[in-house]
Motif scaffolding. Structure first.
Motif, short mmCIF file in Angstrom:
data_model
loop_
_atom_site.label_atom_id
_atom_site.label_comp_id
_atom_site.label_asym_id
_atom_site.label_seq_id
_atom_site.Cartn_x
_atom_site.Cartn_y
_atom_site.Cartn_z
N ARG A 23 0.82 -1.22 0.00
CA ARG A 23 0.00 0.00 0.00
C ARG A 23 0.85 1.26 0.00
O ARG A 23 0.32 2.37 -0.02
N GLY A 24 2.17 1.11 0.06
CA GLY A 24 3.06 2.26 0.08
C GLY A 24 3.15 2.94 1.43
O GLY A 24 3.59 4.09 1.52
N GLU A 25 2.79 2.24 2.49
CA GLU A 25 2.78 2.83 3.83
C GLU A 25 4.13 2.74 4.53
O GLU A 25 4.35 3.43 5.53
N VAL A 26 5.00 1.88 4.05
CA VAL A 26 6.35 1.78 4.61
C VAL A 26 7.34 1.94 3.46
O VAL A 26 7.02 1.70 2.31
N ARG A 27 8.56 2.35 3.81
CA ARG A 27 9.55 2.59 2.76
C ARG A 27 9.90 1.29 2.06
O ARG A 27 9.90 0.21 2.68
N PRO A 28 10.22 1.35 0.78
CA PRO A 28 10.47 0.14 -0.01
C PRO A 28 11.67 -0.67 0.49
O PRO A 28 11.68 -1.89 0.32
N ASP A 29 12.64 -0.03 1.10
CA ASP A 29 13.84 -0.76 1.53
C ASP A 29 13.75 -1.27 2.97
O ASP A 29 14.73 -1.75 3.52
N LEU A 30 12.57 -1.20 3.58
CA LEU A 30 12.41 -1.64 4.96
C LEU A 30 12.70 -3.13 5.06
O LEU A 30 12.17 -3.94 4.30
N ASP A 31 13.55 -3.50 5.99
CA ASP A 31 13.87 -4.91 6.26
C ASP A 31 12.74 -5.46 7.15
O ASP A 31 12.69 -5.19 8.34
N HIS A 32 11.84 -6.21 6.55
CA HIS A 32 10.64 -6.66 7.25
C HIS A 32 10.94 -7.54 8.47
O HIS A 32 10.32 -7.31 9.52
N PRO A 33 11.83 -8.52 8.39
CA PRO A 33 12.12 -9.31 9.60
C PRO A 33 12.69 -8.46 10.74
O PRO A 33 12.32 -8.65 11.91
N ARG A 34 13.55 -7.52 10.43
CA ARG A 34 14.11 -6.66 11.48
C ARG A 34 13.04 -5.73 12.05
O ARG A 34 12.97 -5.51 13.25
N ALA A 35 12.17 -5.20 11.18
CA ALA A 35 11.09 -4.34 11.64
C ALA A 35 10.12 -5.13 12.52
O ALA A 35 9.66 -4.63 13.55
N ALA A 36 9.81 -6.37 12.11
CA ALA A 36 8.91 -7.21 12.90
C ALA A 36 9.51 -7.47 14.28
O ALA A 36 8.81 -7.41 15.30
N ASP A 37 10.80 -7.76 14.34
CA ASP A 37 11.48 -7.99 15.61
C ASP A 37 11.37 -6.74 16.49
O ASP A 37 11.08 -6.82 17.68
N TRP A 38 11.58 -5.58 15.89
CA TRP A 38 11.51 -4.31 16.64
C TRP A 38 10.09 -4.08 17.18
O TRP A 38 9.92 -3.65 18.31
N ILE A 39 9.08 -4.37 16.36
CA ILE A 39 7.68 -4.19 16.80
C ILE A 39 7.40 -5.08 18.01
O ILE A 39 6.80 -4.63 18.99
N VAL A 40 7.84 -6.33 17.95
CA VAL A 40 7.62 -7.25 19.07
C VAL A 40 8.30 -6.73 20.33
O VAL A 40 7.71 -6.72 21.41
N ARG A 41 9.51 -6.26 20.20
CA ARG A 41 10.23 -5.74 21.36
C ARG A 41 9.53 -4.49 21.92
O ARG A 41 9.46 -4.30 23.13
N LEU A 42 9.02 -3.66 21.05
CA LEU A 42 8.27 -2.48 21.49
C LEU A 42 7.01 -2.90 22.24
O LEU A 42 6.71 -2.37 23.32
N MET A 43 6.29 -3.87 21.70
CA MET A 43 5.08 -4.35 22.36
C MET A 43 5.39 -4.93 23.74
O MET A 43 4.66 -4.69 24.70
N LEU A 44 6.47 -5.69 23.83
CA LEU A 44 6.86 -6.26 25.12
C LEU A 44 7.21 -5.16 26.12
O LEU A 44 6.87 -5.27 27.30
N SER A 45 7.86 -4.12 25.65
CA SER A 45 8.20 -3.03 26.56
C SER A 45 6.94 -2.33 27.06
O SER A 45 6.86 -1.94 28.23
N PHE A 46 5.94 -2.19 26.21
CA PHE A 46 4.68 -1.59 26.65
C PHE A 46 4.02 -2.46 27.73
O PHE A 46 3.43 -1.95 28.67
N ALA A 47 4.10 -3.78 27.55
CA ALA A 47 3.45 -4.70 28.48
C ALA A 47 4.19 -4.81 29.80
O ALA A 47 3.57 -5.02 30.84
#
Length: 75
Positions: A23-47
């Protein structure tokens, strides 16, 4: 076992990041596995960790914080 948990939660985010890329919502060169790992770590920090500046019990505050820092960072 926590490493496998983070990996499995990261796998949950991969198709969502791919759809966001389509959908063009993230930059084309975004490393999806690394971004997914970061999202999980962010969620854990919130919890697990309290915040000194964000009301983590306020959905609007959390949404704004994530949009300002995570979503814009991926765009």
């Amino acid at each position: 076992g926590s490493g496998r948990l983070v990996e499995r939660w990261g796998e949950f985010w991969l198709p969502r990041l791919a759809a966001a890329a389509a959908r063009g919502e993230v930059r084309p060169d975004l490393d999806h596995p690394r971004a997914a790992d970061w999202i999980v770590r962010l969620m854990l920090s919130f919890a697990l960790l309290p915040s000194a500046v964000v009301d983590l019990d306020g959905p609007a505050d959390v949404r704004t914080f994530v949009r300002d820092h995570a979503v814009r960072g991926f765009a």
